[in-house]
Design a protein around this motif. Structure first.
Motif, mmCIF file in Angstrom:
data_model
loop_
_atom_site.group_PDB
_atom_site.id
_atom_site.type_symbol
_atom_site.label_atom_id
_atom_site.label_comp_id
_atom_site.label_asym_id
_atom_site.label_seq_id
_atom_site.Cartn_x
_atom_site.Cartn_y
_atom_site.Cartn_z
ATOM 1 N N ASP A 75 93.080 110.497 64.441
ATOM 2 C CA ASP A 75 94.454 110.811 64.100
ATOM 3 C C ASP A 75 95.026 111.774 65.129
ATOM 4 O O ASP A 75 94.359 112.701 65.589
ATOM 5 N N LYS A 77 97.017 114.179 64.935
ATOM 6 C CA LYS A 77 97.089 115.584 64.557
ATOM 7 C C LYS A 77 95.776 116.320 64.817
ATOM 8 O O LYS A 77 95.757 117.558 64.841
ATOM 9 N N ASN A 78 94.681 115.587 65.020
ATOM 10 C CA ASN A 78 93.386 116.219 65.304
ATOM 11 C C ASN A 78 93.089 116.320 66.789
ATOM 12 O O ASN A 78 92.031 116.831 67.162
ATOM 13 N N GLU A 81 93.150 120.038 67.843
ATOM 14 C CA GLU A 81 92.393 120.956 67.000
ATOM 15 C C GLU A 81 91.036 121.240 67.623
ATOM 16 O O GLU A 81 90.444 120.387 68.292
#
Length: 281
Positions: A75, A77-78, A81
């Protein structure tokens, strides 16, 4: 007649040429449409998905119309991170209560997750960036190994019940050309053994000679030294524990160091340390 044949040949050639152009144009249109759809959105929406209750209380969606290469990536959004929160690996006891259908579905979920993680790891290495939570790969591998163990247990139980045999590939201990023992698992061949005697004899290589005997002597000496050093290391660790903690639980030491004679080390001078014990009197 000759002129008619030439006209027919020319018409057939023109028809084939037109069909080839049409196929090339259709392929170009498909490629352009695919590139346009992939560039418009990184993760296209799933046109149709089915919710399957495969893992008891856990549900997962199986996309049926999405065929995008972005399925091989995590994803978005990762991506930035440093840590991704995930659960633990599947245990054997948890997998043994699942049905064969659930195990089959779970296997493909883990396989898809492993492919995604390997792709992300390779991409992060190419971009010289940090791969977030690399322990996810280990958890997926542990889960897949446990799942294979459960499936092998069920296959073995089924074959023992039906045929009285395990159903596993036959294996035996053989000696290599260096005299080392290893497990050889039999495999299927096109020709039976009695029709392929020449090839079998050419592969039955024995071991011997002065060089091999010297190698085996040094190899066994190395194994003995490793075993001796490990035993001495465990004995020294027990001595240090008894010296620092005289009232330590002996059962715990026995369970952690089963190859050490703890009762004998209790009365050893090294265990008592550099102090005079108090004598009650």
């Amino acid at each position: 007649m000759l002129a008619r044949k030439l006209i027919i040949n020319q018409s057939v050639q023109s028809l084939c040429r037109d069909m080839l152009k049409l196929n090339v144009q259709q392929q170009t249109n498909r490629t352009a449409a695919f590139l346009l759809s992939s560039s418009s959105s990184q993760r296209p929406k799933r046109l149709c998905s089915t919710i399957v209750p495969a893992l008891g209380n856990r549900y997962f969606s199986t996309p049926s119309a999405t065929k995008s290469l972005m399925e091989f990536f995590d994803d978005s959004k990762n991506w930035t991170e440093n840590e991704v929160k995930v659960g633990r690996a599947w245990k054997l006891d948890e997998l043994r209560i699942k049905s064969n259908k659930e195990l089959h579905q779970l296997w493909y979920i883990l396989l898809k997750e492993r492919n995604m993680l390997l792709t992300m790891e390779h991409e992060c290495n190419d971009q010289m960036e940090l791969f977030p939570s690399p322990e996810r790969l280990d958890k997926v591998k542990i889960s897949m190994n446990n799942l294979e163990t459960v499936v092998r247990e069920r296959n073995k139980a089924y074959h023992l019940l039906e045929t009285g045999e395990t159903g596993e590939r036959p294996q035996r201990l053989i000696s290599t050309c260096l005299g080392l023992r290893r497990i050889y698992r039999s495999s299927e061949h096109v020709l039976p053994p009695h029709m392929n005697v020449k090839w079998i004899k050419s592969r039955c290589i024995g071991f011997g000679g002065k060089a091999v005997r010297k190698f085996l002597l040094l190899y066994r000496e190395k194994l003995y030294n490793e075993k001796r050093k490990a035993k001495n290391r465990a004995r020294n660790e027990v001595i240090m524990l008894l010296r620092r903690n005289p009232n330590i639980d002996r059962n715990t030491l026995h369970s952690k160091y089963p190859n050490v004679n703890i009762d004998k080390l209790v009365s050893d001078d090294k265990t008592r340390g550099h102090y005079v014990p108090k004598i009650e009197g």
